[in-house]
Design an enzyme around this catalytic site. Sequence first.
Site, short mmCIF file in Angstrom:
data_model
loop_
_atom_site.label_atom_id
_atom_site.label_comp_id
_atom_site.label_asym_id
_atom_site.label_seq_id
_atom_site.Cartn_x
_atom_site.Cartn_y
_atom_site.Cartn_z
N LYS A 225 143.83 52.43 170.29
CA LYS A 225 145.13 51.92 170.75
C LYS A 225 145.83 51.16 169.61
O LYS A 225 146.98 51.39 169.32
CB LYS A 225 144.91 51.02 171.96
CG LYS A 225 146.17 50.39 172.48
CD LYS A 225 145.93 49.57 173.73
CE LYS A 225 147.19 48.78 174.08
NZ LYS A 225 147.04 47.97 175.27
N GLU A 231 135.35 49.12 163.73
CA GLU A 231 134.35 50.17 163.95
C GLU A 231 134.99 51.56 163.81
O GLU A 231 134.47 52.44 163.13
CB GLU A 231 133.74 50.05 165.35
CG GLU A 231 132.85 48.86 165.57
CD GLU A 231 133.60 47.63 166.05
OE1 GLU A 231 134.84 47.55 165.83
OE2 GLU A 231 132.96 46.74 166.63
N GLY A 297 143.39 49.24 177.13
CA GLY A 297 142.36 50.14 176.58
C GLY A 297 141.44 50.68 177.65
O GLY A 297 141.14 51.88 177.71
N ARG A 298 140.98 49.82 178.55
CA ARG A 298 140.02 50.24 179.58
C ARG A 298 140.69 50.98 180.73
O ARG A 298 140.02 51.42 181.65
CB ARG A 298 139.22 49.04 180.06
CG ARG A 298 140.08 47.88 180.58
CD ARG A 298 139.25 46.61 180.71
NE ARG A 298 140.07 45.46 181.07
CZ ARG A 298 140.70 44.68 180.21
NH1 ARG A 298 140.65 44.93 178.91
NH2 ARG A 298 141.40 43.63 180.63
N GLU A 383 135.39 43.45 181.41
CA GLU A 383 136.44 43.04 180.48
C GLU A 383 137.67 42.59 181.28
O GLU A 383 138.43 41.76 180.83
CB GLU A 383 136.79 44.19 179.52
CG GLU A 383 137.46 43.71 178.24
CD GLU A 383 137.51 44.77 177.16
OE1 GLU A 383 136.70 44.72 176.22
OE2 GLU A 383 138.37 45.65 177.23
N HIS A 414 112.83 54.92 190.31
CA HIS A 414 111.51 54.77 189.69
C HIS A 414 111.53 53.73 188.59
O HIS A 414 110.64 53.71 187.72
CB HIS A 414 111.04 56.13 189.16
CG HIS A 414 110.87 57.13 190.27
ND1 HIS A 414 109.70 57.23 190.99
CD2 HIS A 414 111.73 58.01 190.82
CE1 HIS A 414 109.85 58.17 191.93
NE2 HIS A 414 111.08 58.64 191.85
N LYS A 547 134.68 39.29 166.93
CA LYS A 547 135.26 40.20 165.93
C LYS A 547 135.65 39.43 164.67
O LYS A 547 135.38 39.85 163.56
CB LYS A 547 136.55 40.82 166.49
CG LYS A 547 136.39 41.96 167.44
CD LYS A 547 137.77 42.57 167.66
CE LYS A 547 137.86 43.38 168.91
NZ LYS A 547 139.22 43.81 169.24
#
Length: 583
Positions: A225, A231, A297-298, A383, A414, A547
């Site tokens: 965005k 990263e 973003g999400r 977030e 399990h 960050k």
Amino acid sequence: MTSTTPTDTTGTSGPVDPTTTDAWSALARIQQSFSPDLRGWFAEDPGRAERYTFQAADLTVDLSKNLLTDEILQALLQLAHDVDIPGRYRAMITGEHINVTEDRAVLHTALRRPSSGDVEPPRPFTVDGQNVDQDVQNVLAKMGRFANAVRSGAWTGVTGKRVATVVNIGIGGSDLGPVMDYEALKPYVQEGLEVRFVSNIDPSDVYEKTHDLDPETTLFIVASKTFGTLETLTNARLARQWLWDGLAKAGAIEDSDESRTGAVSKHFVAVSTALDKVQAFGIDPDNAFGFWDWVGGRYSVDSAIGTSVAIAIGPDRFAEFLAGFHAIDEHMRTAPLEHNVPVLMGLLNVWYTNFLDAQTHAVLPYTQYLHRFPAYLQQLTMESNGKSVRWDGSPVVTDTGEVFWGEPGTNGQHAFYQLIHQGTRLIPADFITVANPPHPLKDEVGDGGAVQPGADVHALFLANFFAQTKALAFGKTADEVRAEGTAEKVVTARVFSGNRPTTSILAPALTPSVVGQLIALYEHIVFTEGTVWGIDSFDQWGVELGKKLAQEITPAVTGDADALEQQDPSTKSLIRRYLELRE
Ligand code: F6P
């Protein structure tokens, strides 16, 4: 939705303090003497299952195994009126700046408005001077043309070979949505096309996702965005170098800037709101797909961030995916609160979090294709609602933001279900499944016992889905355990208390539309909870400090002795140890 309270929930005034409402007092009063009894409630009320089962588009949602009575439901619905969930939803979808800390509209619902026909708010839909529908449709059309070109082979790499692998480079919302969707919709992916996802700045990620690929048939989508995320930009540079090295080694490009630029233009496209930065990276803006600051973003998988998915499943299927979102948006907008599934599920979460002390919430998909859904929801929910101040900057007055987690059933059974069944914590859980699998297989042999030869394996799978929610709700009493001949000294260990709340969500099949519906459902659950808590669910300042510190610490980690000296004692000692170990 119907609204009765003329509350200003747009962010221009303070949020309602939910704890001052009569509804909150009523819930607190109920909680004082609350003694859940799902066995008794079902026995006394044969209509409970039917009354508490709701339909939202293709999703059948059974809330009856929740710790819910009509009295609690009435108080929760009153709370929804008191904090004016309908009003705030309307403020959101009409483009008011409800993301107050970033002074932005919140318009992910606009990404899936149909291109024709009646729609609310009506056309022309203009926000802050932008014709939203027109811009959304323009980008969708551009994405569609590009997706078709890649799928048909009209788009080729620099040596004329068609694309076999698309690698999406992005992180957070620029990764989790596309990867979850791609995995969910694998049966719809065009044969001969694969999409991989690089997100982590750990160099192992980009290495593992590229080392066996042919650069001539690889297309990278840099999805960010902001186009400023460390990263993603680092991984994009690594990928670009990998491409240049591979093409040069194959004799496919010359050792010149022009040749390298030409290769990037055929093997790199971008998705971003910052098209100037895309160009600075060396990607032709003609090969970039935009979106807008009003898409968080999400909340962006249904924007151009979904380009990798549109390539994989094709523009028509992508349109079905968007239609699924819209169907739930319409349900959220129009269904009365008492039948409004996202509102009811959000209110239940408030009941569990603020009155019954639940701290986590499990999401357990009984379809392997949704195996990344819990990870996707972690960003969406945490977030959004992991906040300690309200939208007017004042401290929150209640707990907020449950920890969402989960894994697909039956694997989870399990592993961690033990704690959900018999642990000391209350863990509300959402069980999600589909009636029709894309690959129904039969067990031709059977196990000689319960599993008959020719058994439908999906039915066996779903028997687990139904059994788990039943066991969690109704448990097993000491008398029932004894009646099985269990030795007295292990009776208590084998008792199941029951009254462990679950919601069951059942869809006909995991179609693109249903995936869109599921995402929109949880988006609006998050919205409902955020509105009750009075928080801005659309900012994410909590990720900034880490960050910034990573940037400040980088010199210390890469050998700057002065920078190392300036660190706190623990960080200094850890970095020293790392430097000793690093070969
Ligand atoms: O981690 C914070 C965050 O801003 C997320 O909200 C976002 O989805 C992610 O980083 C990636 O950001 P971008 O798409 O700008 O690279």
